[in-house]
Structures are given as C-alpha cells and as structure tokens.
Design a protein around this motif. Sequence first.
Motif, PDB file in Angstrom:
ATOM      1  N   CYS A   1       0.832  -1.210   0.000  1.00  0.00           N
ATOM      2  CA  CYS A   1       0.000   0.000   0.000  1.00  0.00           C
ATOM      3  C   CYS A   1       0.864   1.257   0.000  1.00  0.00           C
ATOM      4  CB  CYS A   1      -0.934   0.000   1.210  1.00  0.00           C
ATOM      5  SG  CYS A   1      -2.203  -1.285   1.181  1.00  0.00           S
ATOM      6  N   GLY A   2       1.922   1.242   0.783  1.00  0.00           N
ATOM      7  CA  GLY A   2       2.820   2.395   0.844  1.00  0.00           C
ATOM      8  C   GLY A   2       3.547   2.633  -0.462  1.00  0.00           C
ATOM      9  N   SER A   3       4.021   1.556  -1.098  1.00  0.00           N
ATOM     10  CA  SER A   3       4.720   1.689  -2.377  1.00  0.00           C
ATOM     11  C   SER A   3       3.797   2.256  -3.453  1.00  0.00           C
ATOM     12  CB  SER A   3       5.260   0.328  -2.825  1.00  0.00           C
ATOM     13  OG  SER A   3       6.192  -0.174  -1.892  1.00  0.00           O
ATOM     14  N   THR A   4       2.580   1.728  -3.502  1.00  0.00           N
ATOM     15  CA  THR A   4       1.627   2.194  -4.505  1.00  0.00           C
ATOM     16  C   THR A   4       1.275   3.667  -4.298  1.00  0.00           C
ATOM     17  OG1 THR A   4       0.676  -0.033  -4.638  1.00  0.00           O
ATOM     18  CG2 THR A   4      -0.635   1.772  -5.539  1.00  0.00           C
ATOM     19  N   SER A   5       1.027   4.034  -3.043  1.00  0.00           N
ATOM     20  CA  SER A   5       0.679   5.432  -2.764  1.00  0.00           C
ATOM     21  C   SER A   5       1.841   6.361  -3.098  1.00  0.00           C
ATOM     22  CB  SER A   5       0.276   5.595  -1.293  1.00  0.00           C
ATOM     23  OG  SER A   5       1.379   5.361  -0.422  1.00  0.00           O
ATOM     24  N   ALA A   6       3.074   5.908  -2.885  1.00  0.00           N
ATOM     25  CA  ALA A   6       4.242   6.729  -3.201  1.00  0.00           C
ATOM     26  C   ALA A   6       4.372   6.947  -4.703  1.00  0.00           C
ATOM     27  CB  ALA A   6       5.511   6.069  -2.657  1.00  0.00           C
ATOM     28  N   VAL A   7       4.164   5.897  -5.493  1.00  0.00           N
ATOM     29  CA  VAL A   7       4.257   6.020  -6.948  1.00  0.00           C
ATOM     30  C   VAL A   7       3.170   6.952  -7.478  1.00  0.00           C
ATOM     31  CG1 VAL A   7       3.977   4.782  -9.122  1.00  0.00           C
ATOM     32  CG2 VAL A   7       5.374   3.795  -7.307  1.00  0.00           C
ATOM     33  N   VAL A   8       1.952   6.788  -6.975  1.00  0.00           N
ATOM     34  CA  VAL A   8       0.830   7.614  -7.438  1.00  0.00           C
ATOM     35  C   VAL A   8       1.078   9.086  -7.119  1.00  0.00           C
ATOM     36  CG1 VAL A   8      -1.616   8.129  -7.096  1.00  0.00           C
ATOM     37  CG2 VAL A   8      -0.872   5.762  -7.322  1.00  0.00           C
ATOM     38  N   SER A   9       1.454   9.376  -5.884  1.00  0.00           N
ATOM     39  CA  SER A   9       1.643  10.778  -5.477  1.00  0.00           C
ATOM     40  C   SER A   9       2.848  11.406  -6.159  1.00  0.00           C
ATOM     41  CB  SER A   9       1.773  10.872  -3.954  1.00  0.00           C
ATOM     42  OG  SER A   9       2.887  10.122  -3.492  1.00  0.00           O
ATOM     43  N   ALA A  10       3.940  10.642  -6.289  1.00  0.00           N
ATOM     44  CA  ALA A  10       5.137  11.191  -6.936  1.00  0.00           C
ATOM     45  C   ALA A  10       4.874  11.491  -8.410  1.00  0.00           C
ATOM     46  CB  ALA A  10       6.297  10.213  -6.806  1.00  0.00           C
ATOM     47  N   THR A  11       4.180  10.607  -9.095  1.00  0.00           N
ATOM     48  CA  THR A  11       3.884  10.819 -10.514  1.00  0.00           C
ATOM     49  C   THR A  11       2.998  12.043 -10.716  1.00  0.00           C
ATOM     50  OG1 THR A  11       4.030   8.431 -10.912  1.00  0.00           O
ATOM     51  CG2 THR A  11       2.924   9.766 -12.596  1.00  0.00           C
ATOM     52  N   ALA A  12       2.027  12.205  -9.833  1.00  0.00           N
ATOM     53  CA  ALA A  12       1.067  13.304  -9.981  1.00  0.00           C
ATOM     54  C   ALA A  12       1.698  14.667  -9.718  1.00  0.00           C
ATOM     55  CB  ALA A  12      -0.119  13.088  -9.042  1.00  0.00           C
ATOM     56  N   THR A  13       2.696  14.720  -8.846  1.00  0.00           N
ATOM     57  CA  THR A  13       3.203  16.027  -8.413  1.00  0.00           C
ATOM     58  C   THR A  13       4.668  16.280  -8.770  1.00  0.00           C
ATOM     59  OG1 THR A  13       3.821  15.153  -6.221  1.00  0.00           O
ATOM     60  CG2 THR A  13       1.589  16.043  -6.469  1.00  0.00           C
ATOM     61  N   TYR A  14       5.317  15.364  -9.494  1.00  0.00           N
ATOM     62  CA  TYR A  14       6.737  15.536  -9.797  1.00  0.00           C
ATOM     63  C   TYR A  14       7.041  16.817 -10.577  1.00  0.00           C
ATOM     64  CZ  TYR A  14      11.529  14.555 -11.081  1.00  0.00           C
ATOM     65  OH  TYR A  14      12.896  14.638 -11.240  1.00  0.00           O
ATOM     66  N   PRO A  15       6.217  17.212 -11.572  1.00  0.00           N
ATOM     67  CA  PRO A  15       6.527  18.470 -12.270  1.00  0.00           C
ATOM     68  C   PRO A  15       6.613  19.673 -11.337  1.00  0.00           C
ATOM     69  CG  PRO A  15       4.930  17.205 -13.522  1.00  0.00           C
ATOM     70  CD  PRO A  15       5.092  16.505 -12.201  1.00  0.00           C
ATOM     71  N   LEU A  16       5.743  19.727 -10.339  1.00  0.00           N
ATOM     72  CA  LEU A  16       5.795  20.827  -9.378  1.00  0.00           C
ATOM     73  C   LEU A  16       7.064  20.767  -8.544  1.00  0.00           C
ATOM     74  CD1 LEU A  16       2.078  20.805  -8.150  1.00  0.00           C
ATOM     75  CD2 LEU A  16       3.160  22.463  -9.680  1.00  0.00           C
ATOM     76  N   ASP A  17       7.516  19.554  -8.206  1.00  0.00           N
ATOM     77  CA  ASP A  17       8.737  19.398  -7.425  1.00  0.00           C
ATOM     78  C   ASP A  17       9.948  19.834  -8.238  1.00  0.00           C
ATOM     79  OD1 ASP A  17      10.200  18.520  -5.096  1.00  0.00           O
ATOM     80  OD2 ASP A  17      10.844  16.783  -6.263  1.00  0.00           O
ATOM     81  N   LEU A  18       9.940  19.528  -9.528  1.00  0.00           N
ATOM     82  CA  LEU A  18      11.041  19.939 -10.397  1.00  0.00           C
ATOM     83  C   LEU A  18      11.146  21.460 -10.458  1.00  0.00           C
ATOM     84  CD1 LEU A  18      13.182  18.885 -12.503  1.00  0.00           C
ATOM     85  CD2 LEU A  18      11.446  19.378 -14.233  1.00  0.00           C
TER      86      LEU A  18
END
Length: 201
Positions: A115-132
């Motif tokens: 569950c933690g791995s899946t949630s991390a992939v989903v959240s990172a993919t959705a918000t990575y452009p903002l982090d960049l």
Amino acid sequence: GRDGQRGLGWDVARRLVAGGSAGMIACACTYPLDLVRTRLAAQTTVRHYDGLLHALFVIGSKEGPRGLYRGLAPTLAQIGPNLAINFAAYETLSKLAKEHELGERVPPAIVSLACGSTSAVVSATATYPLDLVRRRLQMRCAQDRGHGFVRVFRDIFAAEGLGGFYRGIIPEYAKVVPGVSITYMTYELLKRSIGVDTGRL
C-alpha cells in the motif's frame, strides 16, 4: 449502492484534506532547512557555504529573510497535493485490503509495504513536475528574483517539452518508494505492537 459510494468519496476527501494540511504546515515550519540542504548539495567546485548555520546566515544576510523562503509557494503547491494524495491513497488502499481480509492471507507488513509503495508512486507521478520547478526555483540566486514559478514552468516547457517535467522521475521513485513504504510499515507495526488503534479517517 449510492450511500456506499458517497461514503467512500467523503472518506477520500477527508484524507486528502488531512494529509495535505499536515504536509503544508510541516513544510512551512522547516522550509529554510530544505532550501539550505538543496543549495549545499548543489555546491561543486565553488563553495559558497561552509555548513548549515553559515548558509542560513549568508542567505539571510544577502537575500534577506524572504530569501530563506524562496520557492515556498511552489513547494507548498507540490507538498500539499503530494502528501494529500499519498495519505489518501494509503488509507484507502489499507481500508480496501482490510475489507477483503487480505491481512489474513498475507503478512500485514507486506500489505503495508504494498500500500505504501503504490501510494508513493501515485503521489510522486502526480506532483513531480511541481517538485522539479520547486527545486529549480530554490537554486535561483538573489539576481534572479524576477523568475517566478510561472516563468520557470514556461522555460522548462519551451526548452524541454512535456518530457522535461519528468526528467529524473526514476531516481525519484527509487528514493520515495522505499522511504514511504518502510515508514508506513514501521508505523503500522509499532501501532500493533503497543496496542494502539487510531482508527481510520
């Protein structure tokens, strides 16, 4: 039925608000340290700072107190949704796993990791452009004060296209997936070991 769907939607909305609010408050309190960490890590041949305290002093002296919070707005815009999605995804997946009695067939630690791995992939993919964009803004010095979030966003798109917003996403996965999944697994393990039941939002 409709009541069940409304209940699930309400649960997810509450988790989004709780996770996003907690993340933004924590981020605002510790942001100067994050900015200093980014600048210290970017030092190569020329050393502008000799350490944490020296960097805080130099940035505060040369760029003013606002310099310590350069890029805070896009950071909050990234951290808020990231943790909101992360928290909501984890809690929702954990609830579904419990409803399907997955923990009876698979060790609870594995369920938490999944569950933690899946949630991390989903959240990172959705918000990575903002982090960049956030990280590039943090690297701007006092002379580049006119370069705000929208300007940097446009520059990346003009120079690198859509793919530029996901440059470095694989190393990001390698960093956040183990960290988030182990954090959630440890959290659940400690709760069970000391008999704490915080319930589910």
